[in-house]
Design a protein around this motif. Structure first.
Motif, PDB file in Angstrom:
ATOM      1  N   PRO A  42      10.326   9.033   2.278  1.00 11.46           N
ATOM      2  CA  PRO A  42      10.029   7.605   2.301  1.00 11.46           C
ATOM      3  C   PRO A  42       9.985   7.119   3.756  1.00 11.46           C
ATOM      4  N   PRO A  43       9.086   6.175   4.083  1.00 11.08           N
ATOM      5  CA  PRO A  43       8.277   5.323   3.211  1.00 11.08           C
ATOM      6  C   PRO A  43       6.864   5.855   2.942  1.00 11.08           C
ATOM      7  N   PHE A  44       6.666   7.182   2.940  1.00 12.48           N
ATOM      8  CA  PHE A  44       5.359   7.732   2.564  1.00 12.48           C
ATOM      9  C   PHE A  44       4.978   7.194   1.188  1.00 12.48           C
ATOM     10  N   SER A  45       3.753   6.654   1.084  1.00 11.09           N
ATOM     11  CA  SER A  45       3.353   5.938  -0.124  1.00 11.09           C
ATOM     12  C   SER A  45       2.479   6.805  -1.028  1.00 11.09           C
ATOM     13  N   GLU A  46       2.965   7.047  -2.238  1.00 11.26           N
ATOM     14  CA  GLU A  46       2.170   7.789  -3.218  1.00 11.26           C
ATOM     15  C   GLU A  46       0.914   7.011  -3.589  1.00 11.26           C
ATOM     16  N   ARG A  47       1.046   5.693  -3.699  1.00 12.50           N
ATOM     17  CA  ARG A  47      -0.098   4.864  -4.082  1.00 12.50           C
ATOM     18  C   ARG A  47      -1.188   4.898  -3.014  1.00 12.50           C
ATOM     19  N   GLU A  48      -0.809   4.624  -1.755  1.00 18.80           N
ATOM     20  CA  GLU A  48      -1.804   4.595  -0.672  1.00 18.80           C
ATOM     21  C   GLU A  48      -2.474   5.954  -0.515  1.00 18.80           C
ATOM     22  N   SER A  49      -1.695   7.009  -0.567  1.00 18.57           N
ATOM     23  CA  SER A  49      -2.242   8.354  -0.378  1.00 18.57           C
ATOM     24  C   SER A  49      -3.147   8.752  -1.537  1.00 18.57           C
ATOM     25  N   SER A  50      -2.779   8.337  -2.752  1.00 19.41           N
ATOM     26  CA  SER A  50      -3.614   8.638  -3.918  1.00 19.41           C
ATOM     27  C   SER A  50      -4.962   7.938  -3.830  1.00 19.41           C
ATOM     28  N   LEU A  51      -4.962   6.712  -3.325  1.00 19.62           N
ATOM     29  CA  LEU A  51      -6.218   5.986  -3.154  1.00 19.62           C
ATOM     30  C   LEU A  51      -7.126   6.683  -2.132  1.00 19.62           C
ATOM     31  N   ILE A  52      -6.525   7.214  -1.077  1.00 25.14           N
ATOM     32  CA  ILE A  52      -7.296   7.937  -0.063  1.00 25.14           C
ATOM     33  C   ILE A  52      -7.916   9.194  -0.671  1.00 25.14           C
ATOM     34  N   ASN A 113      -1.853  -1.623  12.322  1.00 26.39           N
ATOM     35  CA  ASN A 113      -1.247  -1.666  10.998  1.00 26.39           C
ATOM     36  C   ASN A 113       0.115  -2.355  11.094  1.00 26.39           C
ATOM     37  N   LYS A 114       0.228  -3.512  10.454  1.00 27.75           N
ATOM     38  CA  LYS A 114       1.443  -4.313  10.583  1.00 27.75           C
ATOM     39  C   LYS A 114       2.676  -3.583  10.065  1.00 27.75           C
ATOM     40  N   GLN A 115       2.475  -2.724   9.075  1.00 29.48           N
ATOM     41  CA  GLN A 115       3.613  -2.027   8.485  1.00 29.48           C
ATOM     42  C   GLN A 115       3.942  -0.723   9.201  1.00 29.48           C
ATOM     43  N   ASN A 116       3.097  -0.292  10.103  1.00 21.21           N
ATOM     44  CA  ASN A 116       3.278   1.029  10.692  1.00 21.21           C
ATOM     45  C   ASN A 116       4.575   1.153  11.483  1.00 21.21           C
ATOM     46  N   HIS A 119       7.418   1.435   9.128  1.00 21.62           N
ATOM     47  CA  HIS A 119       7.388   2.736   8.472  1.00 21.62           C
ATOM     48  C   HIS A 119       7.845   3.844   9.426  1.00 21.62           C
ATOM     49  N   ARG A 120       7.384   3.787  10.655  1.00 20.12           N
ATOM     50  CA  ARG A 120       7.766   4.812  11.625  1.00 20.12           C
ATOM     51  C   ARG A 120       9.271   4.781  11.876  1.00 20.12           C
ATOM     52  N   ALA A 121       9.833   3.581  11.987  1.00 23.54           N
ATOM     53  CA  ALA A 121      11.275   3.470  12.212  1.00 23.54           C
ATOM     54  C   ALA A 121      12.043   4.052  11.034  1.00 23.54           C
ATOM     55  N   GLN A 122      11.630   3.719   9.813  1.00 26.06           N
ATOM     56  CA  GLN A 122      12.292   4.238   8.614  1.00 26.06           C
ATOM     57  C   GLN A 122      12.184   5.762   8.547  1.00 26.06           C
ATOM     58  N   THR A 123      11.016   6.272   8.905  1.00 22.03           N
ATOM     59  CA  THR A 123      10.810   7.718   8.858  1.00 22.03           C
ATOM     60  C   THR A 123      11.687   8.440   9.876  1.00 22.03           C
ATOM     61  N   LEU A 124      11.726   7.920  11.095  1.00 25.13           N
ATOM     62  CA  LEU A 124      12.528   8.542  12.143  1.00 25.13           C
ATOM     63  C   LEU A 124      14.013   8.511  11.788  1.00 25.13           C
ATOM     64  N   ILE A 125      14.468   7.399  11.243  1.00 22.75           N
ATOM     65  CA  ILE A 125      15.872   7.283  10.844  1.00 22.75           C
ATOM     66  C   ILE A 125      16.180   8.245   9.698  1.00 22.75           C
ATOM     67  N   GLY A 126      15.280   8.314   8.711  1.00 19.54           N
ATOM     68  CA  GLY A 126      15.484   9.220   7.585  1.00 19.54           C
ATOM     69  C   GLY A 126      15.538  10.666   8.009  1.00 19.54           C
ATOM     70  N   ALA A 220      10.117  -0.768  22.300  1.00 20.88           N
ATOM     71  CA  ALA A 220      10.864  -1.956  21.899  1.00 20.88           C
ATOM     72  C   ALA A 220      10.614  -2.321  20.440  1.00 20.88           C
ATOM     73  N   GLU A 221       9.378  -2.094  19.957  1.00 23.32           N
ATOM     74  CA  GLU A 221       9.060  -2.434  18.574  1.00 23.32           C
ATOM     75  C   GLU A 221       9.857  -1.569  17.598  1.00 23.32           C
ATOM     76  N   LEU A 222       9.967  -0.273  17.894  1.00 23.90           N
ATOM     77  CA  LEU A 222      10.731   0.625  17.039  1.00 23.90           C
ATOM     78  C   LEU A 222      12.221   0.287  17.066  1.00 23.90           C
ATOM     79  N   VAL A 223      12.730  -0.053  18.245  1.00 20.53           N
ATOM     80  CA  VAL A 223      14.140  -0.417  18.368  1.00 20.53           C
ATOM     81  C   VAL A 223      14.449  -1.628  17.491  1.00 20.53           C
ATOM     82  N   ALA A 224      13.592  -2.643  17.552  1.00 15.28           N
ATOM     83  CA  ALA A 224      13.795  -3.849  16.760  1.00 15.28           C
ATOM     84  C   ALA A 224      13.646  -3.560  15.272  1.00 15.28           C
ATOM     85  N   ALA A 225      12.648  -2.757  14.908  1.00 13.17           N
ATOM     86  CA  ALA A 225      12.407  -2.438  13.496  1.00 13.17           C
ATOM     87  C   ALA A 225      13.565  -1.657  12.889  1.00 13.17           C
TER      88      ALA A 225
END
Length: 250
Positions: A42-52, A113-116, A119-126, A220-225
């Motif tokens: 997570p936060p890899f999205s099954e929905r977004e990837s399936s649409l691609i 991508n506003k969510q990127n 998502h990157r912060a969540q991925t790195l932490i995970g 700075a964006e990743l630190v804040a996220a």
């Protein structure tokens, strides 16, 4: 291991982790792989990837006139935001995947991508939490242990730094920055006719690293996220007294 199809004797799984060689390795369908990745990373999205994948299949096999109805400016950020997650969980970078000559193009798409960033912060932490758990349990391969031992110090060497709690493992990490947002001059009386002069510096938090789980938040964006403070304060005991500042007499 993610792509290995389960079979009765476990041959595919054993081959996937390098313990044996399979006479005929069988991989899972793309739909299953996407589902596994969404659960593991997570936060890899099954929905977004399936649409691609669906858009790709319709274009190649269904006679669709265009790959997607979305304009390229909207489609590519969605695509690369998912790819970036899978790259990061392998402890690799976008440059490792596309090469130095194309990394700037991909980073431009990611930045739109506003969510990127989140998502990157969540991925790195995970991923750092996975590493930390492996280290504490002793369940680390020789290859991974050697790789992590090569770079025990993940600090960036920026001009200012302070201690900060790690958002991944809770241990003490280091937050760094180069840019002073505010400098507050202070005069502290130490004797009848002598004063100690020091500045309180408010610095932009531009980088964070943890030596325990090896989490790195580069920007700075990743630190804040990641939920860390966007600034940190330090004391400058040897300020330039020629600077004209507004100050408080504390």
């Amino acid at each position: 291991m993610l792509i290995a199809a389960p079979n009765e004797d476990g041959g595919n799984l054993l081959a996937a982790v390098g313990l044996t060689k399979a006479d005929r390795f069988v991989s899972v369908p793309a739909k299953t792989l996407i589902s596994r990745c969404s659960k593991a990373f997570p936060p890899f999205s099954e929905r977004e990837s399936s649409l691609i994948i669906q858009a790709r299949n319709e274009y190649l096999h269904g006679g669709a006139a265009v790959y997607t109805k979305l304009p390229a400016s909207a489609w590519w950020p969605k695509y690369w935001s998912q790819v970036a997650i899978l790259v990061l969980v392998q402890d690799r970078t976008i440059e490792d995947l596309v090469g130095a000559d194309r990394v700037e193009i991909v980073e431009t798409y990611l930045a739109t991508n506003k969510q990127n960033i989140e998502h990157r912060a969540q991925t790195l932490i995970g991923r750092a939490q996975q590493r930390y758990a492996q280290i504490r349990s002793g369940n680390v391969s020789v290859k991974d242990a050697a790789e992590w031992a090569r770079f025990p110090d993940r600090t960036a060497g920026l001009e200012y730094r302070d201690a900060a709690g790690c958002p991944s493992c809770g241990e003490e990490g280091t937050v760094e920055g180069d840019y002073i947002i505010e400098r507050d001059r202070n005069y502290e009386r130490i004797s009848e006719d002598d004063y100690d002069v020091w500045d309180k510096l408010t610095v932009s938090a531009e980088y964070f690293s943890c030596p325990y789980c090896q989490l790195v938040l580069d920007g700075a964006e990743l630190v804040a996220a990641a939920g860390l403070e966007e600034t940190f304060c330090i004391k400058d005991d040897d300020p330039d007294t020629h600077l004209e500042l507004e100050y408080g007499n504390d």
